[in-house]
Design a protein around this motif. Sequence first.
Motif, PDB file in Angstrom:
ATOM      1  N   HIS A   1     -10.097 -11.781   0.789  1.00  0.00           N
ATOM      2  CA  HIS A   1      -9.876 -10.979   1.993  1.00  0.00           C
ATOM      3  C   HIS A   1      -8.886  -9.851   1.707  1.00  0.00           C
ATOM      4  O   HIS A   1      -9.061  -9.120   0.752  1.00  0.00           O
ATOM      5  N   ARG A   2      -7.805  -9.734   2.486  1.00  0.00           N
ATOM      6  CA  ARG A   2      -6.878  -8.611   2.239  1.00  0.00           C
ATOM      7  C   ARG A   2      -5.813  -8.972   1.213  1.00  0.00           C
ATOM      8  O   ARG A   2      -4.857  -8.222   1.009  1.00  0.00           O
ATOM      9  N   GLY A   3      -5.920 -10.148   0.624  1.00  0.00           N
ATOM     10  CA  GLY A   3      -5.090 -10.462  -0.536  1.00  0.00           C
ATOM     11  C   GLY A   3      -3.768 -11.145  -0.274  1.00  0.00           C
ATOM     12  O   GLY A   3      -2.987 -11.376  -1.199  1.00  0.00           O
ATOM     13  N   ASN A   4      -3.490 -11.484   0.995  1.00  0.00           N
ATOM     14  CA  ASN A   4      -2.178 -12.060   1.289  1.00  0.00           C
ATOM     15  C   ASN A   4      -2.196 -13.585   1.478  1.00  0.00           C
ATOM     16  O   ASN A   4      -1.183 -14.183   1.847  1.00  0.00           O
ATOM     17  N   GLY A   5      -3.336 -14.183   1.267  1.00  0.00           N
ATOM     18  CA  GLY A   5      -3.390 -15.646   1.238  1.00  0.00           C
ATOM     19  C   GLY A   5      -3.627 -16.338   2.557  1.00  0.00           C
ATOM     20  O   GLY A   5      -3.729 -17.567   2.592  1.00  0.00           O
TER      21      GLY A   5
END
Length: 263
Positions: A245-249
């Motif tokens: 997704h946007r990479g922030n977990g």
Amino acid sequence: MSRFKLNRRKFLTVGAAGAAGAALTGCDVFDPMLRSGHPVRDFMIGANGLTEAVQRTLMGRDSMAKEFSESEIRQGMRPNGSTNPNTMEYMFLSQGNFSLYHLEVDGLVESPMRFNLEELRNMPSRTQITRHDCVEGWSCIAKWTGVPLGHILEQVQPQANANYAVFHCFDVMGVGLSGEIPYYESIDMIDAYHPQTILAYGMNDAVLPVENGAPLRLRVERQLGYKMAKYVYRIELVESFSHLHRGNGSYWADHGYEWYAGI
Ligand SMILES: Nc1nc2c(c(=O)[nH]1)N[C@H]1C(S)=C(S)[C@@H](COP(=O)(O)O)O[C@H]1N2
Ligand SMILES: [Mo]
């Protein structure tokens, strides 16, 4: 310790102030504050590394969240966020009482496995009465029964480079340029093996209700409510979550909240 707690209160107060005037119906009341460049958002992001490091040092990796007695159970657990996922797959499974549900566990593991609800219920279980703190400033005390995540990990055998467990959920939060945006969360292996980290299928001595995440939801008791992923259908072990997704977990970390939401 007390100084840290003060900081955490301040953080919660900032959240509560943002919610003032709006009904406390879901975490999305914070959305306007979380635009890039907004001071509250920047404060939260800046505080993230600090709180995680401070907590790990002060609390230690094995500290237990407080557990309560039966008489302290407060109300039925207040449902929040998604309360009835409307995806085809979820509706199909819930209509069949989740008899066709299975949890998939894969990614960086020696033996990927899938378990149906009966198999999960036949595993060693743990019951705990704990307080659920939502970032919006409310809390509930409820009794949770489920299988310790550590027990499942022992069976699939994580590989050496598995750093995080990612929880994929049935509910879709919206639609973005790259398609549907599902709810997801992740925790590190310290929390994954923590004895109070369970995949709950029961709440207050009954089958976990749909609004609270049926058939299976995560309890990770030393963190805020949004980490407790409901409607989990897959656990994926990864080295890093930057490609998701946007990479922030996590869904909410992608929207400006802390990835590590320790309390
Ligand atoms: N899949 C999914 N998990 C979720 C949410 C959600 O919207 N979808 N909301 C989170 C938030 S913000 C909170 S406070 C808790 C609420 O859990 P409850 O509905 O059992 O009270 O679930 C968390 N887990
Ligand atoms: Mo929440």
